[in-house]
Design a protein around this motif. Structure first.
Motif, PDB file in Angstrom:
ATOM      1  N   UNK A 359      27.513  48.426  81.562  1.00  0.00           N
ATOM      2  CA  UNK A 359      25.666  49.532  81.347  1.00  0.00           C
ATOM      3  C   UNK A 359      25.082  48.758  80.645  1.00  0.00           C
ATOM      4  N   UNK A 360      23.989  48.782  82.631  1.00  0.00           N
ATOM      5  CA  UNK A 360      22.871  47.645  82.585  1.00  0.00           C
ATOM      6  C   UNK A 360      21.365  48.445  81.934  1.00  0.00           C
ATOM      7  N   UNK A 361      20.879  47.969  81.348  1.00  0.00           N
ATOM      8  CA  UNK A 361      19.150  47.701  81.030  1.00  0.00           C
ATOM      9  C   UNK A 361      18.790  47.686  81.926  1.00  0.00           C
ATOM     10  N   UNK A 362      17.982  48.503  82.467  1.00  0.00           N
ATOM     11  CA  UNK A 362      17.010  48.008  83.306  1.00  0.00           C
ATOM     12  C   UNK A 362      15.615  47.965  82.502  1.00  0.00           C
ATOM     13  N   UNK A 363      14.533  47.676  83.471  1.00  0.00           N
ATOM     14  CA  UNK A 363      12.771  47.668  82.914  1.00  0.00           C
ATOM     15  C   UNK A 363      12.490  49.001  82.434  1.00  0.00           C
ATOM     16  N   UNK A 364      13.241  50.096  83.201  1.00  0.00           N
ATOM     17  CA  UNK A 364      12.454  51.035  83.142  1.00  0.00           C
ATOM     18  C   UNK A 364      12.918  51.323  81.956  1.00  0.00           C
ATOM     19  N   UNK A 365      11.769  51.658  80.689  1.00  0.00           N
ATOM     20  CA  UNK A 365      11.926  51.951  79.987  1.00  0.00           C
ATOM     21  C   UNK A 365      12.703  53.360  79.004  1.00  0.00           C
ATOM     22  N   UNK A 366      14.151  52.869  78.058  1.00  0.00           N
ATOM     23  CA  UNK A 366      14.972  53.715  77.800  1.00  0.00           C
ATOM     24  C   UNK A 366      15.964  54.532  79.459  1.00  0.00           C
ATOM     25  N   UNK A 367      16.173  53.737  79.772  1.00  0.00           N
ATOM     26  CA  UNK A 367      16.637  53.853  80.639  1.00  0.00           C
ATOM     27  C   UNK A 367      17.964  52.823  81.499  1.00  0.00           C
ATOM     28  N   UNK A 368      19.231  53.800  81.710  1.00  0.00           N
ATOM     29  CA  UNK A 368      21.054  53.107  81.824  1.00  0.00           C
ATOM     30  C   UNK A 368      20.960  52.892  83.527  1.00  0.00           C
ATOM     31  N   UNK A 369      21.425  51.438  84.129  1.00  0.00           N
ATOM     32  CA  UNK A 369      22.387  52.183  85.528  1.00  0.00           C
ATOM     33  C   UNK A 369      24.176  51.350  85.273  1.00  0.00           C
ATOM     34  N   UNK A 370      24.416  52.832  85.606  1.00  0.00           N
ATOM     35  CA  UNK A 370      25.932  52.759  85.577  1.00  0.00           C
ATOM     36  C   UNK A 370      26.352  51.941  87.252  1.00  0.00           C
ATOM     37  N   UNK A 371      27.639  50.754  86.584  1.00  0.00           N
ATOM     38  CA  UNK A 371      27.785  50.217  87.571  1.00  0.00           C
ATOM     39  C   UNK A 371      29.491  50.253  87.041  1.00  0.00           C
ATOM     40  N   UNK A 372      30.474  50.318  88.141  1.00  0.00           N
ATOM     41  CA  UNK A 372      32.116  50.830  87.646  1.00  0.00           C
ATOM     42  C   UNK A 372      32.468  50.096  89.429  1.00  0.00           C
ATOM     43  N   UNK A 373      33.630  50.392  89.195  1.00  0.00           N
ATOM     44  CA  UNK A 373      34.683  49.653  90.114  1.00  0.00           C
ATOM     45  C   UNK A 373      34.983  51.450  90.350  1.00  0.00           C
ATOM     46  N   UNK A 374      35.685  51.017  91.966  1.00  0.00           N
ATOM     47  CA  UNK A 374      36.298  52.259  92.160  1.00  0.00           C
ATOM     48  C   UNK A 374      37.895  51.506  92.598  1.00  0.00           C
ATOM     49  N   UNK A 375      38.867  51.942  91.941  1.00  0.00           N
ATOM     50  CA  UNK A 375      40.528  51.591  92.292  1.00  0.00           C
ATOM     51  C   UNK A 375      40.389  52.229  93.577  1.00  0.00           C
ATOM     52  N   UNK A 376      40.287  53.087  93.393  1.00  0.00           N
ATOM     53  CA  UNK A 376      41.139  54.213  94.721  1.00  0.00           C
ATOM     54  C   UNK A 376      40.481  53.249  96.132  1.00  0.00           C
ATOM     55  N   UNK A 377      39.549  53.133  96.026  1.00  0.00           N
ATOM     56  CA  UNK A 377      38.997  51.712  97.083  1.00  0.00           C
ATOM     57  C   UNK A 377      38.927  50.555  97.360  1.00  0.00           C
TER      58      UNK A 377
END
Length: 652
Positions: A359-377
């Motif tokens: 979970x990464x916090x961008x510069x937009x206040x009080x938001x998150x970006x989720x980055x994930x793996x996809x094991x299936x692919x």
């Protein structure tokens, strides 16, 4: 502008594995004491003299004056040649004399004598990676994971030639001869000197016409000014040098970070991607941003000043910007593959059964970006994936380097919508402690240099070094980057000893009601600590000396009780005492301190339930710890679990 990787036919985007080669200490004595100039990112480039058999990297260069006399002159004048003749592991991308003469000409010079010592030192350091021996079988599209001695990443491009595979470094340096294995490292001969850009991230984006509309919006909002800092000139590591270079058992040496660099990442849509979405100019982009963010923040719909942080266009641009320098592998891949990882056996801290999330916090206040793996692919870097399968991904134009950052093209429009927030607020959020602090990433601490042969680095974090960390004057706060011996999530941990007090600010958590948990590893050497959430004590002090099988905790190993073969009834009993087993999603790579089984099976891995909390708004929170009984303390991760998830939460 960097050449796109779209024409490459080999795009193996996997972890660049790093191996160490043992060095025989035999017959040829290298006598004397090396005295070297301070490096760009360290004041110690080594004064180790050992005996070797065969050629070192330095000797290989010296012994071939017909090809490498110019680079040899640079190494001699800067005294870096002594480093390449010493014990260690080095990777050298070696330019020949023709390449160096071409470089001189590009700088308006004719010889090494036309450069200052500092300039020559930077030239040398641009070509050397210290502590790692990286062979071509470890090359993959994008940045190598290990910095050069000048503190920069090297970008690898791979393409198929007529009869061979062609490797290029930073676009225009072709590898002419690869994998020249020597006694203390490896050499790759190249046809052009490596000269990374000195542009800041803002300057680099401004020169790339592919992203002209995004750059126009960046300037209009004034957010371009956020991307210009390079380092904190007020930070002086010598103020803390009494903490530096101190052995502390099990192979660890305490190190004080030499610099406090800033770093930034931009995820950007190209003009072509905007056009596909009928966004052709700044007015179109303003209208699109208003449509999205007025729905998300209706109370701010009347704000028309695009420099206001609550304006819709400002939010749109800011959500694309991150205050960490994240190469494509540093979004999640390196954390998933910490440890003695290789493609054959997949040995790493992660148990490759379930997906990992960062979970990464961008510069937009009080938001998150989720980055994930996809094991299936077998994918990394899948951003904000919704239940429908909709997600954002990097295109093949990634890892565009700048002095203080990196930018990547994304394949669709990135926005923080109600759907994205719903996705985030209805799942377990597990956050590694190191992810709270951008400084760990920007100063090359978080990934580190540990392997099966070499322990983690132990970093002393001075008071005031990390913006979201308060440390009392009497506290010694340390960060261990990933170590194969640890049964830690992502392999790393925060650690203290004695009596301590600190307060960490979390990334913003979406509004909702959550069970909050603290992940840690108990040992007999730990102490007792009072934990606080947003300033309020979370029950009685936590005794970190109690292993899971202590009666006060009540752990039973899954499979040991025939009436409870999966351990689910025992899970309930432990929860009644405020504890949980470790997740089954990670393990120690090297057995010894831990069993090597998933953390759920280990009595030395626990989660403490801090309590159930209702967050009325999207915002950050304070996690405070005060030592009560002297001893060690460690902090691995925090979990935020919505109440509705508790009923069906998995063991991972």
């Amino acid at each position: 502008m960097k050449i796109s990787k779209k024409n490459t036919t080999v795009s193996k985007h996997s972890l660049a594995k790093v191996r160490y080669k043992g060095l025989a200490l035999l017959t040829i004595a290298l006598a004397g004491l090396i005295s070297v100039l301070p490096s760009c990112n360290s004041d110690d480039i080594g004064d180790n003299y050992y005996t070797f058999t065969g050629e070192t990297v330095g000797q290989y260069i010296t012994n071939r004056p017909e090809n490498y006399s110019e680079f040899a002159k640079i190494l001699e004048k800067t005294e870096v040649m002594g480093l390449l003749n010493s014990y260690g592991d080095y990777t050298c991308f070696l330019p020949d004399d023709i390449a160096m003469m071409r470089y001189y000409e590009s700088k308006g010079a004719s010889s090494v004598d036309d450069f200052t010592d500092e300039e020559l030192k930077k030239i040398a350091y641009n070509h050397i990676i210290k502590d790692f021996e990286i062979t071509s079988d470890q090359f993959a599209e994008g940045f190598l994971p290990n910095l050069t001695m000048s503190g920069r990443y090297l970008d690898i491009s791979i393409e198929t030639g007529t009869n061979n595979i062609i490797y290029r470094v930073n676009t225009d340096s072709e590898v002419l001869k690869k994998d020249i294995e020597l006694h203390n490292g490896v050499v790759h001969a190249i046809d052009n000197a490596i000269s990374p850009t000195e542009n800041t991230l803002e300057e680099a984006i401004s020169q790339d016409e592919k992203y002209s509309l995004f750059y126009e919006a960046l300037v209009a909002t004034g957010l371009n000014e956020k991307l210009t800092p390079i380092k904190d000139d007020s930070y002086d590591w010598t103020d803390f040098e009494d903490e530096d270079d101190i052995p502390y058992g099990a192979g660890w040496i305490i190190t004080v970070p030499r610099e406090r660099k800033y770093g930034f990442t931009a995820l950007m849509e190209s003009d072509a991607t905007f056009a596909e979405n009928e966004i052709n100019n700044l007015d179109d982009l303003k209208a699109y941003a208003k449509q999205v963010y007025d729905a998300k923040y209706p109370e701010d719909a009347s704000i028309t000043d695009v420099t206001d942080r609550k304006n819709s266009l400002n939010r749109f641009v800011a959500y694309h910007l991150i205050n960490k320098k994240l190469s494509s592998r540093l979004f999640i891949e390196k954390y998933d593959n910490t440890g003695r990882y290789n493609e054959t056996d997949g040995t790493s801290h992660s148990v490759k059964i379930v997906d990992m999330f960062e979970y990464i916090e961008p510069m937009c206040p009080n938001t998150l970006i989720e980055v994930r793996t996809l094991r299936t692919t077998n994918e990394y870097n899948v951003f904000n994936m919704l239940e429908s399968g909709e997600a954002i991904r990097l295109t093949d134009d990634f890892d565009n380097d700048a002095l203080n950052g990196v930018y990547h093209e994304i394949d669709n429009i990135l926005v923080y919508t109600n759907n994205v927030e719903q996705m985030l607020s209805t799942k377990r959020l597990r956050m590694d402690a190191a992810s709270f602090f951008p400084e760990f990433t920007n100063n090359n601490m978080r990934v580190g240099h540990a392997s099966i042969q070499k322990p983690a680095e132990q970093w002393y974090i001075p008071p005031g070094y990390a913006d979201r960390l308060w440390i009392s004057k009497t506290t010694r706060f340390y960060y261990y980057n990933p170590d194969d011996r640890f049964c830690d999530y992502q392999g790393d941990e925060i650690w203290m000893r004695g009596l301590y007090e600190f307060e960490a600010t979390t990334p913003p958590i979406p509004a909702g009601t959550y069970e909050v948990r603290f992940g840690y590893q108990p040992t007999a050497y730990r102490g007792v600590a009072q934990l606080y959430w947003d300033g309020v004590p979370t029950g009685i002090p936590l005794d970190l000396r109690l292993y899971a099988d202590n009666p006060k905790v009540g752990y039973e190993r899954p499979g040991s009780n025939a009436r409870d073969p999966e351990g689910f009834e025992n899970d309930k009993a432990m929860r009644n005492r405020g504890y949980m087993k470790g997740p089954a999603s990670f393990k120690a790579v090297q057995q010894g301190w831990y069993t090597g089984e998933p953390a759920r099976m280990d009595v030395a891995v626990l989660r403490r339930i801090l309590g159930i909390y209702t967050f009325t708004e999207n915002t950050t929170h304070k996690f405070t710890v005060r030592g009560v009984i002297s001893g060690e303390f460690m902090f691995d991760y925090l979990e935020f679990v919505p109440l509705e998830v508790l009923e069906y939460e998995d063991i991972y």
